[in-house]
Design a protein around this motif. Structure first.
Motif, PDB file in Angstrom:
ATOM      1  N   GLU A  79      -1.760   1.921  -5.203  1.00  0.00           N
ATOM      2  CA  GLU A  79      -1.078   3.453  -4.909  1.00  0.00           C
ATOM      3  C   GLU A  79      -2.473   4.480  -4.414  1.00  0.00           C
ATOM      4  N   SER A  80      -2.117   4.946  -3.359  1.00  0.00           N
ATOM      5  CA  SER A  80      -3.077   5.829  -2.562  1.00  0.00           C
ATOM      6  C   SER A  80      -2.407   6.949  -2.094  1.00  0.00           C
ATOM      7  N   VAL A  81      -1.780   7.772  -3.008  1.00  0.00           N
ATOM      8  CA  VAL A  81      -1.100   8.878  -2.829  1.00  0.00           C
ATOM      9  C   VAL A  81      -2.000  10.117  -3.185  1.00  0.00           C
ATOM     10  N   LEU A  82      -1.556  11.337  -2.630  1.00  0.00           N
ATOM     11  CA  LEU A  82      -2.213  12.609  -2.839  1.00  0.00           C
ATOM     12  C   LEU A  82      -2.941  12.524  -4.296  1.00  0.00           C
ATOM     13  N   GLU A  83      -4.179  13.286  -4.409  1.00  0.00           N
ATOM     14  CA  GLU A  83      -4.839  13.401  -5.670  1.00  0.00           C
ATOM     15  C   GLU A  83      -4.268  14.543  -6.594  1.00  0.00           C
ATOM     16  N   ASP A  84      -3.068  14.298  -7.488  1.00  0.00           N
ATOM     17  CA  ASP A  84      -2.720  15.466  -7.957  1.00  0.00           C
ATOM     18  C   ASP A  84      -1.564  14.709  -9.236  1.00  0.00           C
ATOM     19  N   TYR A 110       3.766   1.873   2.952  1.00  0.00           N
ATOM     20  CA  TYR A 110       4.838   2.824   2.739  1.00  0.00           C
ATOM     21  C   TYR A 110       4.149   4.393   2.603  1.00  0.00           C
ATOM     22  N   ASP A 111       4.877   5.332   3.031  1.00  0.00           N
ATOM     23  CA  ASP A 111       4.576   6.684   2.920  1.00  0.00           C
ATOM     24  C   ASP A 111       5.913   7.414   2.916  1.00  0.00           C
ATOM     25  N   ARG A 112       5.932   8.418   2.188  1.00  0.00           N
ATOM     26  CA  ARG A 112       7.231   9.340   1.846  1.00  0.00           C
ATOM     27  C   ARG A 112       7.429  10.120   3.134  1.00  0.00           C
ATOM     28  N   SER A 113       6.453  10.213   4.070  1.00  0.00           N
ATOM     29  CA  SER A 113       6.377  11.067   5.185  1.00  0.00           C
ATOM     30  C   SER A 113       6.405  10.160   6.490  1.00  0.00           C
ATOM     31  N   VAL A 127       1.998  14.552  -8.300  1.00  0.00           N
ATOM     32  CA  VAL A 127       2.442  13.690  -7.106  1.00  0.00           C
ATOM     33  C   VAL A 127       2.319  12.283  -7.602  1.00  0.00           C
ATOM     34  N   LYS A 128       1.273  12.028  -8.446  1.00  0.00           N
ATOM     35  CA  LYS A 128       0.903  10.686  -8.781  1.00  0.00           C
ATOM     36  C   LYS A 128       2.110  10.225  -9.765  1.00  0.00           C
ATOM     37  N   ARG A 129       2.646  11.030 -10.754  1.00  0.00           N
ATOM     38  CA  ARG A 129       3.661  10.779 -11.630  1.00  0.00           C
ATOM     39  C   ARG A 129       4.735  10.250 -10.927  1.00  0.00           C
ATOM     40  N   VAL A 148       0.854  -1.156   0.070  1.00  0.00           N
ATOM     41  CA  VAL A 148       0.071  -0.121  -0.021  1.00  0.00           C
ATOM     42  C   VAL A 148       0.997   1.223   0.062  1.00  0.00           C
ATOM     43  N   PHE A 149       1.093   1.911  -1.036  1.00  0.00           N
ATOM     44  CA  PHE A 149       1.853   3.073  -1.256  1.00  0.00           C
ATOM     45  C   PHE A 149       1.171   4.443  -1.205  1.00  0.00           C
ATOM     46  N   GLY A 150       1.291   5.039   0.248  1.00  0.00           N
ATOM     47  CA  GLY A 150       0.690   6.208   0.664  1.00  0.00           C
ATOM     48  C   GLY A 150      -0.239   5.688   1.734  1.00  0.00           C
ATOM     49  N   ALA A 151       0.014   6.379   2.888  1.00  0.00           N
ATOM     50  CA  ALA A 151      -0.649   5.620   4.233  1.00  0.00           C
ATOM     51  C   ALA A 151      -1.450   6.946   4.778  1.00  0.00           C
ATOM     52  N   GLY A 152      -2.320   7.710   3.742  1.00  0.00           N
ATOM     53  CA  GLY A 152      -3.238   8.778   4.542  1.00  0.00           C
ATOM     54  C   GLY A 152      -4.535   8.212   4.534  1.00  0.00           C
ATOM     55  N   THR A 153      -5.621   8.853   4.495  1.00  0.00           N
ATOM     56  CA  THR A 153      -7.052   8.174   4.687  1.00  0.00           C
ATOM     57  C   THR A 153      -7.397   6.936   4.172  1.00  0.00           C
ATOM     58  N   ILE A 154      -7.096   6.901   2.794  1.00  0.00           N
ATOM     59  CA  ILE A 154      -7.520   5.720   2.128  1.00  0.00           C
ATOM     60  C   ILE A 154      -6.512   4.528   2.204  1.00  0.00           C
ATOM     61  N   GLY A 155      -5.013   4.924   2.302  1.00  0.00           N
ATOM     62  CA  GLY A 155      -4.167   4.025   2.195  1.00  0.00           C
ATOM     63  C   GLY A 155      -4.222   3.065   3.792  1.00  0.00           C
ATOM     64  N   HIS A 160     -10.887   2.435  -8.149  1.00  0.00           N
ATOM     65  CA  HIS A 160     -11.168   3.332  -7.171  1.00  0.00           C
ATOM     66  C   HIS A 160     -12.435   2.874  -5.996  1.00  0.00           C
ATOM     67  N   PRO A 161     -11.749   3.368  -4.729  1.00  0.00           N
ATOM     68  CA  PRO A 161     -12.690   2.595  -3.531  1.00  0.00           C
ATOM     69  C   PRO A 161     -13.604   3.665  -3.147  1.00  0.00           C
ATOM     70  N   PHE A 162     -14.453   3.524  -2.151  1.00  0.00           N
ATOM     71  CA  PHE A 162     -14.996   4.527  -1.334  1.00  0.00           C
ATOM     72  C   PHE A 162     -14.820   4.464  -0.024  1.00  0.00           C
ATOM     73  N   SER A 177      -4.452   2.505  -9.126  1.00  0.00           N
ATOM     74  CA  SER A 177      -4.430   3.893  -8.293  1.00  0.00           C
ATOM     75  C   SER A 177      -5.817   4.053  -7.633  1.00  0.00           C
ATOM     76  N   SER A 178      -5.529   4.469  -6.793  1.00  0.00           N
ATOM     77  CA  SER A 178      -7.054   4.718  -5.843  1.00  0.00           C
ATOM     78  C   SER A 178      -7.867   6.008  -6.149  1.00  0.00           C
ATOM     79  N   THR A 179      -7.259   6.640  -7.400  1.00  0.00           N
ATOM     80  CA  THR A 179      -7.611   7.902  -7.566  1.00  0.00           C
ATOM     81  C   THR A 179      -9.201   8.169  -7.715  1.00  0.00           C
ATOM     82  N   SER A 180      -9.743   9.451  -7.423  1.00  0.00           N
ATOM     83  CA  SER A 180     -10.986   9.246  -7.369  1.00  0.00           C
ATOM     84  C   SER A 180     -11.433  10.082  -8.761  1.00  0.00           C
ATOM     85  N   GLY A 181     -10.403  10.981  -9.392  1.00  0.00           N
ATOM     86  CA  GLY A 181     -10.811  11.973 -10.538  1.00  0.00           C
ATOM     87  C   GLY A 181      -9.674  11.924 -11.595  1.00  0.00           C
TER      88      GLY A 181
HETATM   89  N1  LIG Z   1     -10.542  10.738   0.865  1.00  0.00           N
HETATM   90  C1  LIG Z   1     -11.298  10.028   0.080  1.00  0.00           C
HETATM   91  O1  LIG Z   1     -12.701   9.929   0.592  1.00  0.00           O
HETATM   92  C2  LIG Z   1     -11.196   9.235  -1.275  1.00  0.00           C
HETATM   93  C3  LIG Z   1     -12.115   8.218  -1.608  1.00  0.00           C
HETATM   94  C4  LIG Z   1     -11.662   7.445  -2.713  1.00  0.00           C
HETATM   95  C5  LIG Z   1     -10.511   7.512  -3.246  1.00  0.00           C
HETATM   96  N2  LIG Z   1      -9.330   8.720  -2.907  1.00  0.00           N
HETATM   97  C6  LIG Z   1      -8.231   8.744  -3.682  1.00  0.00           C
HETATM   98  O2  LIG Z   1      -7.379   8.056  -2.753  1.00  0.00           O
HETATM   99  C7  LIG Z   1      -6.158   8.936  -2.872  1.00  0.00           C
HETATM  100  C8  LIG Z   1      -5.457   9.330  -1.584  1.00  0.00           C
HETATM  101  O3  LIG Z   1      -6.683  10.297  -0.926  1.00  0.00           O
HETATM  102  P1  LIG Z   1      -6.183  10.347   0.635  1.00  0.00           P
HETATM  103  O4  LIG Z   1      -7.701  11.081   0.947  1.00  0.00           O
HETATM  104  O5  LIG Z   1      -5.842   9.179   1.353  1.00  0.00           O
HETATM  105  O6  LIG Z   1      -5.235  11.675   0.602  1.00  0.00           O
HETATM  106  P2  LIG Z   1      -4.291  11.783   2.055  1.00  0.00           P
HETATM  107  O7  LIG Z   1      -3.762  13.300   1.598  1.00  0.00           O
HETATM  108  O8  LIG Z   1      -4.943  11.517   3.374  1.00  0.00           O
HETATM  109  O9  LIG Z   1      -3.084  11.019   1.833  1.00  0.00           O
HETATM  110  C9  LIG Z   1      -2.181  10.979   0.775  1.00  0.00           C
HETATM  111  C10 LIG Z   1      -0.963  10.461   1.069  1.00  0.00           C
HETATM  112  O10 LIG Z   1       0.141  10.208   0.186  1.00  0.00           O
HETATM  113  C11 LIG Z   1       1.444  10.550   0.680  1.00  0.00           C
HETATM  114  N3  LIG Z   1       2.331  10.882  -0.350  1.00  0.00           N
HETATM  115  C12 LIG Z   1       2.243  11.697  -1.490  1.00  0.00           C
HETATM  116  N4  LIG Z   1       3.331  11.699  -2.451  1.00  0.00           N
HETATM  117  C13 LIG Z   1       3.828  10.334  -1.830  1.00  0.00           C
HETATM  118  C14 LIG Z   1       5.019   9.817  -2.668  1.00  0.00           C
HETATM  119  N5  LIG Z   1       5.577  10.263  -3.938  1.00  0.00           N
HETATM  120  N6  LIG Z   1       5.347   8.586  -2.046  1.00  0.00           N
HETATM  121  C15 LIG Z   1       4.627   7.965  -1.134  1.00  0.00           C
HETATM  122  N7  LIG Z   1       3.493   8.613  -0.420  1.00  0.00           N
HETATM  123  C16 LIG Z   1       3.340   9.948  -0.685  1.00  0.00           C
HETATM  124  C17 LIG Z   1       1.190  11.648   1.736  1.00  0.00           C
HETATM  125  O11 LIG Z   1       2.392  11.663   2.559  1.00  0.00           O
HETATM  126  C18 LIG Z   1      -0.046  11.237   2.268  1.00  0.00           C
HETATM  127  O12 LIG Z   1       0.132  10.655   3.538  1.00  0.00           O
HETATM  128  C19 LIG Z   1      -6.477  10.012  -3.720  1.00  0.00           C
HETATM  129  O13 LIG Z   1      -6.001   9.646  -5.153  1.00  0.00           O
HETATM  130  C20 LIG Z   1      -7.882  10.107  -3.791  1.00  0.00           C
HETATM  131  O14 LIG Z   1      -8.643  10.501  -4.889  1.00  0.00           O
HETATM  132  C21 LIG Z   1      -9.726   9.481  -1.799  1.00  0.00           C
END
Ligand SMILES: NC(=O)c1ccc[n+]([C@@H]2O[C@H](COP(=O)([O-])OP(=O)(O)OC[C@H]3O[C@@H](n4cnc5c(N)ncnc54)[C@H](O)[C@@H]3O)[C@@H](O)[C@H]2O)c1
Length: 321
Positions: free
Chosen positions: A86-91, A35-38, A94-96, A11-18, A138-140, A114-118
């Motif tokens: 992959e669940s990193v920031l929606e940009d 894993y998360d870069r932070s 950043v995805k690249r 799981v690459f990116g450990a924010g809300t979705i990761g 794309h999850p919910f 990729s978990s991307t929403s949009g």
């Molecule tokens: N939040 C939602 O409700 C939701 C629902 C479905 C899908 N998504 C999608 O899931 C993805 C993640 O969203 P989120 O809400 O968890 O975001 P978030 O901001 O909570 O977490 C993103 C994480 O990505 C990490 N990150 C950024 N660049 C990185 C890199 N190069 N390597 C490793 N880690 C990196 C950040 O440190 C951060 O912890 C997005 O694409 C979003 O569209 C979000």
């Protein structure tokens, strides 16, 4: 030759979705490399995953928690990976950057979702050397409680990758749907947006209060929507003649409503102000955390009923894809 069973996931990116993906995968018996870069985000993502697992079922939580391995660097997270969520920031930028790291360290045949929403798969794929194994899944939110996952390939995604992903998510207890082409918002958010526009408009026009508009959805069509979509609902509404009869006899009445539905494609400022004011009054100080707990408890009950996601069944150990 059949592929090797997938027993672990990165799981690459450990924010809300990761963090929620990590909890779900671990609960379903996969070893998780998180894993998360932070470092801070990694630690708090791990805490969140543990909180989810503990709240789910104390009896099996310890084993599932042990399956989550924190990886401080991308190399240890991705070496030998067969499947990456992959669940990193929606940009796009950043995805690249994340995708370049994944391609550098993961085996060339690892499936990457990729978990991307949009964001569009076609645009994200431009930077890939092996784009055939890349797709959107794309999850919910909350991922561990809502079964839907929307699978979308780009023009360079192999059909086999979509098939494998479908099989894998199904084995993990998710409910995957596959889009035949990419569109903004995938399926579910487009449907939700159509309803949202009308829900705002009805309040702004003063047809009903925000509370009653929401109530009309929940106590009415929403009850069926949990197990029956709009097409099947109207097939039954057509009586013995089914959907054909519905189109013929009830369709014209609905076309009258269609002509009166909201058509704007930017939320009017006055409408936004009105719904926000009514929402504040409706909530009467109840906070987001309290409402999230209430929502999650309801979702657990519903999922048990509709999907039989009892903790005892969350023990699949091998997923052959
Ligand atoms: N939040 C939602 O409700 C939701 C629902 C479905 C899908 N998504 C999608 O899931 C993805 C993640 O969203 P989120 O809400 O968890 O975001 P978030 O901001 O909570 O977490 C993103 C994480 O990505 C990490 N990150 C950024 N660049 C990185 C890199 N190069 N390597 C490793 N880690 C990196 C950040 O440190 C951060 O912890 C997005 O694409 C979003 O569209 C979000």
């Amino acid at each position: 030759m059949p592929s090797a069973p997938i027993r672990s996931v990165t799981v690459f990116g450990a924010g809300t979705i990761g963090a929620s993906w990590a909890a779900l995968f671990a609960a379903r018996g996969l070893d998780v490399r998180l894993y998360d870069r932070s470092a801070e985000a990694l630690a708090s993502g791990c805490k969140k995953a543990i909180r989810i697992l503990t709240s789910w079922e104390d009896v099996y939580a310890p084993a599932a928690i042990e399956r989550i391995h924190l990886c401080p660097d991308p190399d240890s997270a991705l070496a030998n990976a067969a499947f990456v969520q992959e669940s990193v920031l929606e940009d796009y930028a950043v995805k690249r950057a994340a995708h370049e790291t994944i391609e550098r360290f993961a085996p060339a045949d690892a499936l990457v979702a990729s978990s991307t929403s949009g964001l569009l798969a076609s645009r994200m794929q431009e930077s890939w050397t092996h784009p055939e194994r890349f797709l959107i899944a794309h999850p919910f939110n909350p991922v561990h409680l809502i079964p839907l996952v929307e699978l979308v390939g780009g023009p360079r995604t192999a059909a086999e990758s979509l098939r494998k992903a479908h099989e894998l998510y199904t084995a993990l207890g998710k409910v995957p749907v596959t889009l035949n082409q990419e569109v903004p918002g995938h399926l579910a958010n487009r449907l939700a947006t159509a309803v949202w526009r009308e829900a705002i408009d009805l309040v702004a026009r003063g047809v009903a209060s925000l509370e009653d508009v929401d109530k009309a959805l929940c106590a009415g069509p929403g009850l069926r929507w949990a197990f029956m979509g709009q097409h099947l609902t109207y097939h039954l509404a057509g009586g013995p003649g089914g959907y054909r009869n519905f189109f013929e006899h009830l369709g014209p009445a609905l076309e009258v409503y269609m002509a009166d539905l909201a058509r704007w494609d930017r939320v009017p400022e006055a409408a936004k102000r009105e719904v926000l004011e009514q929402m504040d009054a409706h909530l009467a100080g109840r906070g987001v955390a309290e409402l999230e707990r209430w929502r999650d408890a309801k979702l657990v009950e519903l999922a048990k009923h509709l999907y039989a996601h009892e903790p005892a069944e969350l023990t699949t150990h091998e997923h052959v894809v």
